[in-house]
Design a protein around this motif. Sequence first.
Motif, PDB file in Angstrom:
ATOM      1  N   GLU A  35       0.829  -1.211   0.000  1.00  0.00           N
ATOM      2  CA  GLU A  35       0.000   0.000   0.000  1.00  0.00           C
ATOM      3  C   GLU A  35       0.858   1.253   0.000  1.00  0.00           C
ATOM      4  O   GLU A  35       0.584   2.215  -0.722  1.00  0.00           O
ATOM      5  N   SER A  36       1.890   1.262   0.839  1.00  0.00           N
ATOM      6  CA  SER A  36       2.768   2.430   0.913  1.00  0.00           C
ATOM      7  C   SER A  36       3.486   2.670  -0.410  1.00  0.00           C
ATOM      8  O   SER A  36       3.573   3.812  -0.879  1.00  0.00           O
ATOM      9  N   LEU A  37       4.017   1.606  -1.010  1.00  0.00           N
ATOM     10  CA  LEU A  37       4.710   1.732  -2.295  1.00  0.00           C
ATOM     11  C   LEU A  37       3.763   2.294  -3.359  1.00  0.00           C
ATOM     12  O   LEU A  37       4.131   3.193  -4.123  1.00  0.00           O
ATOM     13  N   THR A  38       2.549   1.774  -3.391  1.00  0.00           N
ATOM     14  CA  THR A  38       1.588   2.210  -4.401  1.00  0.00           C
ATOM     15  C   THR A  38       1.163   3.644  -4.164  1.00  0.00           C
ATOM     16  O   THR A  38       1.095   4.450  -5.097  1.00  0.00           O
ATOM     17  N   TYR A  39       0.864   3.973  -2.910  1.00  0.00           N
ATOM     18  CA  TYR A  39       0.322   5.298  -2.576  1.00  0.00           C
ATOM     19  C   TYR A  39       1.354   6.399  -2.752  1.00  0.00           C
ATOM     20  O   TYR A  39       1.041   7.484  -3.247  1.00  0.00           O
ATOM     21  N   TYR A  40       2.587   6.136  -2.355  1.00  0.00           N
ATOM     22  CA  TYR A  40       3.600   7.192  -2.352  1.00  0.00           C
ATOM     23  C   TYR A  40       4.438   7.259  -3.627  1.00  0.00           C
ATOM     24  O   TYR A  40       5.078   8.281  -3.881  1.00  0.00           O
ATOM     25  N   LEU A  46       1.452   7.349 -12.012  1.00  0.00           N
ATOM     26  CA  LEU A  46       0.332   7.122 -12.923  1.00  0.00           C
ATOM     27  C   LEU A  46      -0.506   8.386 -13.090  1.00  0.00           C
ATOM     28  O   LEU A  46      -0.888   8.752 -14.217  1.00  0.00           O
ATOM     29  N   LEU A  47      -0.804   9.065 -11.998  1.00  0.00           N
ATOM     30  CA  LEU A  47      -1.589  10.303 -12.073  1.00  0.00           C
ATOM     31  C   LEU A  47      -0.884  11.352 -12.924  1.00  0.00           C
ATOM     32  O   LEU A  47      -1.484  11.977 -13.806  1.00  0.00           O
ATOM     33  N   PHE A  48       0.400  11.564 -12.644  1.00  0.00           N
ATOM     34  CA  PHE A  48       1.169  12.559 -13.382  1.00  0.00           C
ATOM     35  C   PHE A  48       1.190  12.216 -14.876  1.00  0.00           C
ATOM     36  O   PHE A  48       0.938  13.076 -15.733  1.00  0.00           O
ATOM     37  N   HIS A  49       1.458  10.952 -15.195  1.00  0.00           N
ATOM     38  CA  HIS A  49       1.536  10.519 -16.591  1.00  0.00           C
ATOM     39  C   HIS A  49       0.193  10.668 -17.291  1.00  0.00           C
ATOM     40  O   HIS A  49       0.124  11.116 -18.449  1.00  0.00           O
ATOM     41  N   ALA A 129      -8.497  11.570 -13.653  1.00  0.00           N
ATOM     42  CA  ALA A 129      -7.309  12.115 -12.985  1.00  0.00           C
ATOM     43  C   ALA A 129      -7.549  13.555 -12.551  1.00  0.00           C
ATOM     44  O   ALA A 129      -7.152  13.966 -11.449  1.00  0.00           O
ATOM     45  N   VAL A 130      -8.216  14.336 -13.397  1.00  0.00           N
ATOM     46  CA  VAL A 130      -8.535  15.713 -13.037  1.00  0.00           C
ATOM     47  C   VAL A 130      -9.523  15.744 -11.870  1.00  0.00           C
ATOM     48  O   VAL A 130      -9.371  16.534 -10.922  1.00  0.00           O
ATOM     49  N   LEU A 131     -10.545  14.884 -11.918  1.00  0.00           N
ATOM     50  CA  LEU A 131     -11.511  14.824 -10.813  1.00  0.00           C
ATOM     51  C   LEU A 131     -10.824  14.458  -9.501  1.00  0.00           C
ATOM     52  O   LEU A 131     -11.123  15.036  -8.449  1.00  0.00           O
ATOM     53  N   ILE A 132      -9.912  13.503  -9.562  1.00  0.00           N
ATOM     54  CA  ILE A 132      -9.181  13.105  -8.361  1.00  0.00           C
ATOM     55  C   ILE A 132      -8.402  14.299  -7.809  1.00  0.00           C
ATOM     56  O   ILE A 132      -8.422  14.577  -6.603  1.00  0.00           O
ATOM     57  N   GLY A 133      -7.720  15.022  -8.689  1.00  0.00           N
ATOM     58  CA  GLY A 133      -6.918  16.153  -8.250  1.00  0.00           C
ATOM     59  C   GLY A 133      -7.739  17.255  -7.614  1.00  0.00           C
ATOM     60  O   GLY A 133      -7.311  17.892  -6.648  1.00  0.00           O
ATOM     61  N   VAL A 134      -8.946  17.475  -8.133  1.00  0.00           N
ATOM     62  CA  VAL A 134      -9.802  18.533  -7.601  1.00  0.00           C
ATOM     63  C   VAL A 134     -10.478  18.088  -6.300  1.00  0.00           C
ATOM     64  O   VAL A 134     -10.591  18.865  -5.347  1.00  0.00           O
ATOM     65  N   CYS A 135     -10.934  16.845  -6.252  1.00  0.00           N
ATOM     66  CA  CYS A 135     -11.760  16.391  -5.130  1.00  0.00           C
ATOM     67  C   CYS A 135     -10.972  15.905  -3.924  1.00  0.00           C
ATOM     68  O   CYS A 135     -11.465  16.026  -2.791  1.00  0.00           O
ATOM     69  N   VAL A 136      -9.779  15.351  -4.141  1.00  0.00           N
ATOM     70  CA  VAL A 136      -9.015  14.828  -3.007  1.00  0.00           C
ATOM     71  C   VAL A 136      -8.767  15.890  -1.929  1.00  0.00           C
ATOM     72  O   VAL A 136      -8.983  15.620  -0.735  1.00  0.00           O
ATOM     73  N   PRO A 137      -8.340  17.126  -2.264  1.00  0.00           N
ATOM     74  CA  PRO A 137      -8.150  18.118  -1.198  1.00  0.00           C
ATOM     75  C   PRO A 137      -9.449  18.436  -0.457  1.00  0.00           C
ATOM     76  O   PRO A 137      -9.454  18.547   0.772  1.00  0.00           O
ATOM     77  N   ILE A 138     -10.550  18.583  -1.192  1.00  0.00           N
ATOM     78  CA  ILE A 138     -11.836  18.904  -0.558  1.00  0.00           C
ATOM     79  C   ILE A 138     -12.261  17.782   0.382  1.00  0.00           C
ATOM     80  O   ILE A 138     -12.659  18.015   1.532  1.00  0.00           O
ATOM     81  N   PRO A 163       0.664  12.929  -1.552  1.00  0.00           N
ATOM     82  CA  PRO A 163       1.301  12.630  -2.842  1.00  0.00           C
ATOM     83  C   PRO A 163       0.336  12.712  -4.025  1.00  0.00           C
ATOM     84  O   PRO A 163       0.745  13.031  -5.135  1.00  0.00           O
ATOM     85  N   LEU A 164      -0.949  12.449  -3.799  1.00  0.00           N
ATOM     86  CA  LEU A 164      -1.927  12.535  -4.886  1.00  0.00           C
ATOM     87  C   LEU A 164      -2.123  13.982  -5.319  1.00  0.00           C
ATOM     88  O   LEU A 164      -2.227  14.291  -6.510  1.00  0.00           O
ATOM     89  N   ILE A 165      -2.176  14.874  -4.349  1.00  0.00           N
ATOM     90  CA  ILE A 165      -2.338  16.294  -4.658  1.00  0.00           C
ATOM     91  C   ILE A 165      -1.099  16.831  -5.352  1.00  0.00           C
ATOM     92  O   ILE A 165      -1.188  17.568  -6.344  1.00  0.00           O
ATOM     93  N   LEU A 166       0.083  16.454  -4.851  1.00  0.00           N
ATOM     94  CA  LEU A 166       1.325  16.923  -5.460  1.00  0.00           C
ATOM     95  C   LEU A 166       1.461  16.428  -6.900  1.00  0.00           C
ATOM     96  O   LEU A 166       1.852  17.193  -7.799  1.00  0.00           O
ATOM     97  N   ALA A 167       1.124  15.150  -7.142  1.00  0.00           N
ATOM     98  CA  ALA A 167       1.245  14.585  -8.485  1.00  0.00           C
ATOM     99  C   ALA A 167       0.281  15.257  -9.449  1.00  0.00           C
ATOM    100  O   ALA A 167       0.632  15.573 -10.590  1.00  0.00           O
ATOM    101  N   THR A 168      -0.944  15.496  -8.983  1.00  0.00           N
ATOM    102  CA  THR A 168      -1.942  16.120  -9.854  1.00  0.00           C
ATOM    103  C   THR A 168      -1.585  17.574 -10.148  1.00  0.00           C
ATOM    104  O   THR A 168      -1.675  18.020 -11.298  1.00  0.00           O
ATOM    105  N   ALA A 169      -1.185  18.310  -9.131  1.00  0.00           N
ATOM    106  CA  ALA A 169      -0.846  19.715  -9.321  1.00  0.00           C
ATOM    107  C   ALA A 169       0.346  19.866 -10.270  1.00  0.00           C
ATOM    108  O   ALA A 169       0.332  20.701 -11.181  1.00  0.00           O
TER     109      ALA A 169
END
Length: 301
Positions: A35-40, A46-49, A129-138, A163-169
């Motif tokens: 989980e840690s490897l995948t999440y971080y 994948l999100l960035f790409h 990916a865009v939805l994830i980036g917008v909704c995860v912080p909220i 890491p999800l927010i950083l990758a998306t931004a």
Amino acid sequence: MNYAQLLLPDFSLILCGYLVCRFTALNRTVWLQVESLTYYFLFPVLLFHSIVKSPLDLGAASSLIAAGVALGLLGIGMAYALPHLPWLGRHIDRREHAASAQVAFRFNSFIALALADRLAGPAGLLLIAVLIGVCVPIFNVAAIWPMARHAQRGFARELLRNPLILATASGLLANVLGLRIPFWLEPAVGRIGAASLALGLMAAGAGMQFGPLARAKALATAVLAIRHFLLPLVALLLSRVFALSPVQSTVLLAFSALPTASSCYVLVAKMGYDGAFTAGLVSLSTLLGMLSLPFALWLIT
């Protein structure tokens, strides 16, 4: 289209993770590291790409973004209204609710990305990916806020380190600037993305447990009803209100019916609450996704 059959490969990986964790030497200790490897690492790549590889028309995606944010805010509102409902509130423990309300509106990003690619190809992957980036912080703010008095660290710092927010931004910034991943690096990045989806789905299965749910049946029923029944109906209405395209509607409806985030119980434990009940909710939500996703996608056929 037979959506149940379409979703079978992904839920087969979830079942595989559950069986491997329970009946082999690859127990929960191993899967926590996965989980840690995948999440971080794997998942942020994948999100960035996904965001960088295709030109993004923010104007064209603005309706979907607005619909996704509206859906999320309505889900948050319904989740936190539960203790104030006269026929339900007296059966809900407020502390238990503060920890588990997040199950009603958070979502499993691993499953989201796997399904978006399967349902709508690269276009769907980019939109989710865009939805994830917008909704995860909220959603993270909404999840952390009621538990904040027990937090060991400020939630603002935790959000900025997500890491999800950083990758998306960073992906959105690179897309706007016209930057692309070098062609010689594409195959390696693509394989990292594929690994993140498979391992993420198996990790979701490995984390499933159901025993603690019996102690708060009313609360469990309410939050899961919001997550798997009410939100798809709201998403259908929003897809009409915002006049979404067929691809955008498919992405929004799939987004609305996803199993909740597997990290819910991790956050609860970090904030000083008992995570066992939330872990049970996450597990049952993962199974209910096998019903709610075909239901949500059927609504737009």
